[in-house]
Design an enzyme around this catalytic site. Structure first.
Site, PDB file in Angstrom:
ATOM      1  N   ASN A  22     -91.545 -19.973 -18.574  1.00  0.00           N
ATOM      2  CA  ASN A  22     -90.564 -19.398 -19.491  1.00  0.00           C
ATOM      3  C   ASN A  22     -90.459 -17.887 -19.368  1.00  0.00           C
ATOM      4  O   ASN A  22     -89.415 -17.307 -19.674  1.00  0.00           O
ATOM      5  CB  ASN A  22     -90.941 -19.767 -20.934  1.00  0.00           C
ATOM      6  CG  ASN A  22     -90.690 -21.224 -21.235  1.00  0.00           C
ATOM      7  OD1 ASN A  22     -89.587 -21.713 -21.082  1.00  0.00           O
ATOM      8  ND2 ASN A  22     -91.730 -21.933 -21.648  1.00  0.00           N
ATOM      9  N   GLY A  30     -94.546 -31.213 -20.291  1.00  0.00           N
ATOM     10  CA  GLY A  30     -94.214 -30.103 -19.416  1.00  0.00           C
ATOM     11  C   GLY A  30     -94.837 -30.270 -18.041  1.00  0.00           C
ATOM     12  O   GLY A  30     -96.027 -30.590 -17.927  1.00  0.00           O
ATOM     13  N   ASP A  78     -95.754 -28.155 -15.912  1.00  0.00           N
ATOM     14  CA  ASP A  78     -96.867 -27.246 -15.634  1.00  0.00           C
ATOM     15  C   ASP A  78     -98.190 -27.834 -16.104  1.00  0.00           C
ATOM     16  O   ASP A  78     -99.215 -27.716 -15.422  1.00  0.00           O
ATOM     17  CB  ASP A  78     -96.616 -25.875 -16.262  1.00  0.00           C
ATOM     18  CG  ASP A  78     -96.317 -25.935 -17.758  1.00  0.00           C
ATOM     19  OD1 ASP A  78     -96.076 -27.039 -18.296  1.00  0.00           O
ATOM     20  OD2 ASP A  78     -96.325 -24.855 -18.389  1.00  0.00           O
ATOM     21  N   ASP A  97    -104.134 -23.413 -20.420  1.00  0.00           N
ATOM     22  CA  ASP A  97    -103.130 -22.542 -19.799  1.00  0.00           C
ATOM     23  C   ASP A  97    -102.634 -21.574 -20.868  1.00  0.00           C
ATOM     24  O   ASP A  97    -101.926 -21.964 -21.798  1.00  0.00           O
ATOM     25  CB  ASP A  97    -101.977 -23.376 -19.247  1.00  0.00           C
ATOM     26  CG  ASP A  97    -101.008 -22.552 -18.398  1.00  0.00           C
ATOM     27  OD1 ASP A  97    -101.031 -21.309 -18.511  1.00  0.00           O
ATOM     28  OD2 ASP A  97    -100.226 -23.141 -17.628  1.00  0.00           O
TER      29      ASP A  97
END
Length: 233
Positions: free
Chosen positions: A9, A97, A99, A119
Site C-alpha cells: 500500500n 492478502g 503478501d 509483517d
C-alpha cells in the site's frame, strides 16, 4: 531473467533474478518512477511475478508502469488454499492478502517446525503456522503511520511532532504522550505474540516490514528478513 514485485500500500519492492542469483533490486513509493533502474535492461526480462494488496485501479496502473520497461505481461500470484504442504486457515483463501500468504510460504520453506510471521508494514499482520503446515490464523492491526494519521485527522487538537521513539514511560509533552503511547501498545502486542507462540509451541519468529526495528525495540525476539514476501513469491 525474472522480475519479482511486492507492491504494498505504501511501497513497491522488486528484485531482478537470474535463476537464484540476485542481479538488481530496488524499492520506492508507488507514485515515484518505480522501475527507473530497469531502463535499458528490462528487455531481458522473460517473466514477471507480482504479489500485491493494492486496489484494482492501482494494480492496472502498476501494469502500465511495467509495460514501459519489460516486454512481457506480468502474472499476479494470489493467496491459495494450499501450496506444497502449507494450508490456509481461511475458508475463502482468496480473501487473504497475498503478501501474508507469500510471507508464510517463505517461512514454510525456511523453517523446520512451527513458526510465526510478523509483517510490520502499513498494517501489522501476525500469522501462526504449525509444524504440519496448517495456518492457525492471525491478527491484523493498524501500523505506525496509520495510527498516527488517525490521531492527526480524527483528533484535531492533538498536535505532535513525528519522530522515532522507543520509550514507554508516560510522556510529558503531547508528542511524547502519542509516541510513547504507540510504543506502549507495541510492547503489549509483543507480549501477546510471545504468549501465543508459547501456546502453539512456536520457537521461530520471522519479522519483516518497514517498522520492524520499532517492533524489535519493543522486545520482540525474531529473525529479521527484509525480503520475506519476495522470497515466498
Amino acid at each position: 531473467m525474472r522480475l519479482l514485485v511486492d507492491a504494498g500500500n505504501t511501497r513497491v519492492k522488486w528484485q531482478l533474478r537470474d535463476g537464484q542469483v540476485l542481479v538488481r533490486q530496488g524499492a520506492s513509493r508507488f507514485d515515484d518512477d518505480v522501475f527507473a533502474e530497469l531502463a535499458g535492461i528490462g528487455g531481458s526480462v522473460s517473466g514477471v511475478a507480482i504479489s500485491t494488496v493494492i486496489s484494482e485501479s492501482r494494480r492496472l496502473e502498476l501494469e502500465h508502469k511495467l509495460a514501459g520497461v519489460v516486454p512481457v505481461r506480468p502474472r499476479f500470484f494470489w493467496s491459495e488454499s494450499v501450496r506444497n504442504g502449507l494450508k490456509s486457515a481461511y475458508a475463502n483463501p482468496e480473501t487473504m492478502g497475498a503478501d501474508r500468504w507469500h510471507a508464510m510460504y517463505a517461512g514454510w520453506r525456511k523453517v523446520s517446525g512451527a513458526f510465526a510471521v510478523i509483517d510490520a508494514g502499513s498494517a501489522i499482520t501476525v500469522d501462526f503456522v504449525g509444524a504440519d503446515g496448517q495456518h492457525r490464523g492471525g491478527y491484523i492491526l493498524p501500523g505506525r503511520g496509520m495510527m498516527l494519521r488517525s490521531l492527526k485527522s480524527d483528533a484535531a487538537r492533538i498536535r505532535f511532532e513525528d519522530h522515532n521513539a522507543d520509550a514507554g514511560e508516560p510522556g510529558v509533552t503531547t508528542s511524547e504522550c502519542v509516541l510513547h503511547g504507540l510504543f506502549w501498545l507495541w510492547q503489549s502486542m509483543v507480549t501477546r505474540i510471545q504468549q501465543d507462540c508459547q501456546y502453539y509451541g512456536i520457537d521461530s519468529v520471522l519479522l519483516t516490514g518497514g517498522d520492524a526495528d520499532g517492533i524489535r525495540a519493543a522486545g520482540l525476539r525474531a529473525e529479521y528478513i527484509e525480503d520475506l514476501v519476495l522470497s515466498g513469491l
